[in-house]
Design an enzyme around this catalytic site. Sequence first.
Site, PDB file in Angstrom:
ATOM      1  N   ARG A  49       0.831  -1.197   0.000  1.00 13.96           N
ATOM      2  CA  ARG A  49       0.000   0.000   0.000  1.00 13.96           C
ATOM      3  C   ARG A  49       0.871   1.253   0.000  1.00 13.96           C
ATOM      4  O   ARG A  49       0.505   2.284  -0.561  1.00 13.96           O
ATOM      5  CB  ARG A  49      -0.935   0.022   1.211  1.00 13.96           C
ATOM      6  CG  ARG A  49      -1.697   1.340   1.357  1.00 13.96           C
ATOM      7  CD  ARG A  49      -2.896   1.237   2.277  1.00 13.96           C
ATOM      8  NE  ARG A  49      -2.610   0.602   3.543  1.00 13.96           N
ATOM      9  CZ  ARG A  49      -2.030   1.223   4.589  1.00 13.96           C
ATOM     10  NH1 ARG A  49      -1.663   2.472   4.510  1.00 13.96           N
ATOM     11  NH2 ARG A  49      -1.828   0.555   5.710  1.00 13.96           N
ATOM     12  N   TYR A 101     -15.315  17.798 -16.868  1.00  9.50           N
ATOM     13  CA  TYR A 101     -15.778  16.426 -17.130  1.00  9.50           C
ATOM     14  C   TYR A 101     -16.914  16.058 -16.166  1.00  9.50           C
ATOM     15  O   TYR A 101     -16.885  16.384 -14.976  1.00  9.50           O
ATOM     16  CB  TYR A 101     -14.596  15.469 -16.974  1.00  9.50           C
ATOM     17  CG  TYR A 101     -14.954  14.012 -16.838  1.00  9.50           C
ATOM     18  CD1 TYR A 101     -15.701  13.355 -17.810  1.00  9.50           C
ATOM     19  CD2 TYR A 101     -14.527  13.282 -15.724  1.00  9.50           C
ATOM     20  CE1 TYR A 101     -16.029  12.014 -17.681  1.00  9.50           C
ATOM     21  CE2 TYR A 101     -14.849  11.940 -15.587  1.00  9.50           C
ATOM     22  CZ  TYR A 101     -15.595  11.311 -16.563  1.00  9.50           C
ATOM     23  OH  TYR A 101     -15.917   9.986 -16.424  1.00  9.50           O
ATOM     24  N   ASP A 174      -5.987  18.707 -15.129  1.00 13.71           N
ATOM     25  CA  ASP A 174      -6.357  17.420 -15.710  1.00 13.71           C
ATOM     26  C   ASP A 174      -5.765  17.389 -17.115  1.00 13.71           C
ATOM     27  O   ASP A 174      -6.248  18.053 -18.032  1.00 13.71           O
ATOM     28  CB  ASP A 174      -7.877  17.286 -15.740  1.00 13.71           C
ATOM     29  CG  ASP A 174      -8.348  15.945 -16.292  1.00 13.71           C
ATOM     30  OD1 ASP A 174      -7.549  15.259 -16.969  1.00 13.71           O
ATOM     31  OD2 ASP A 174      -9.517  15.592 -16.076  1.00 13.71           O
ATOM     32  N   LYS A 199      -6.679   6.002 -20.320  1.00 15.67           N
ATOM     33  CA  LYS A 199      -6.789   6.506 -21.677  1.00 15.67           C
ATOM     34  C   LYS A 199      -5.461   6.353 -22.431  1.00 15.67           C
ATOM     35  O   LYS A 199      -5.017   5.246 -22.688  1.00 15.67           O
ATOM     36  CB  LYS A 199      -7.261   7.953 -21.661  1.00 15.67           C
ATOM     37  CG  LYS A 199      -8.772   8.118 -21.477  1.00 15.67           C
ATOM     38  CD  LYS A 199      -9.251   7.769 -20.090  1.00 15.67           C
ATOM     39  CE  LYS A 199     -10.721   8.118 -19.880  1.00 15.67           C
ATOM     40  NZ  LYS A 199     -11.177   7.736 -18.527  1.00 15.67           N
TER      41      LYS A 199
END
Length: 383
Positions: A49, A101, A174, A199
Amino acid sequence: MNSKKFATQVIHSGDQAVQQTNPIFPPITTASTFVQPNIGEFGDFNYSRCDNPTRSAYESALAELEGGVYATATASGMAATALALELFPADSHAIVMSSVYGGTHRLFETLRSRTSGMSFSYVDLNDLAAVEACIQPNTQFIWIETPTNPLLELVDIEAVCQLAKQRELVSIVDNTFSTAWNQQPLALGADIVMLSTSKYIGGHSDLIGGALIAADKALAQQLDRCKTTVGAIASPFDSYLALRGLKTLDIRMERQSSNALKVAQWLEQQPTIEQVYYPGLETHPQHALCLKQMRTGGAVVSVRLKGDEEAVKQFVGKLQYFMLAESLGGVESMINHAATMSHAGVPEAEREKMGIYYQTLRLSVGIEDADDLIADLEQALNS
């Protein structure tokens, strides 16, 4: 050799060495924990983690490509966005690009504003006077998305980040639609870059992931502490896939952006198309800004069709190479219907205020032959 070109960086960026076995590519290390030599003695890795060899190799590559000092890879792009919010007090105010978005809007408005008391003002970030007018005593950051999804509006990154620094606000960009291949927000003054690595970074529609890249050590330390506490991390397997995909980012983006320009130029001539949105076109109202801060107009083209809802459905149903699907950035071409997909959670009146209508379609242009893609669009429009 300190001045690697981008095409070389995507192959050799970051720290991808595995000294013990010397493989040419970092393997998937699935271990959740690592053996310590003794009490109080720690190796490079202790618990996955916190850090994992596969994820660390991938993160170091992302940091170098974006020009940052630190990167943390997350389980999704939305997880990265949510993690960024952990940097700020519960009652913080933020200024957000008006056509942000839909998923980001949903997180801000239906979750964070309700559970932590955060508040958000949505404004065209290119109107610096409007941005100034929105700043409140508790304003902590500005959320920049450029190009926006799906209308491909641009934000002058340098101008907004300069204002943010003057007012001691954190600027977060972004950069999903562009990646470091097409624009580098940290070099333009941004503090943090957010990516949905599902993406273009992964590039093959086979993983879900996100990332945050910090420009300085102070933010890096805060992000690392938040990441370890919250645990919003990418798995070793997804990190492996994303790093593998990253290797071909340069050649994929070059082909996809070249194809997108040809598709956009063709679409602009079609009488059944109401409007084409593509910053690489000279007719785009922000083409000059595109030339200033981007390498190309990118690999996404959006359109607004003429006709009613049935005409839109018929067009999409006839396409053969542009597949109707969520997401973008894969090697295959995809088409997205914003009103029922990416912005389905935004009320219709608000969507249309943004300029997103039922007839709005977003094309993620792949690496197929551009002539074949144009022929596919032509037969769907005219048959």
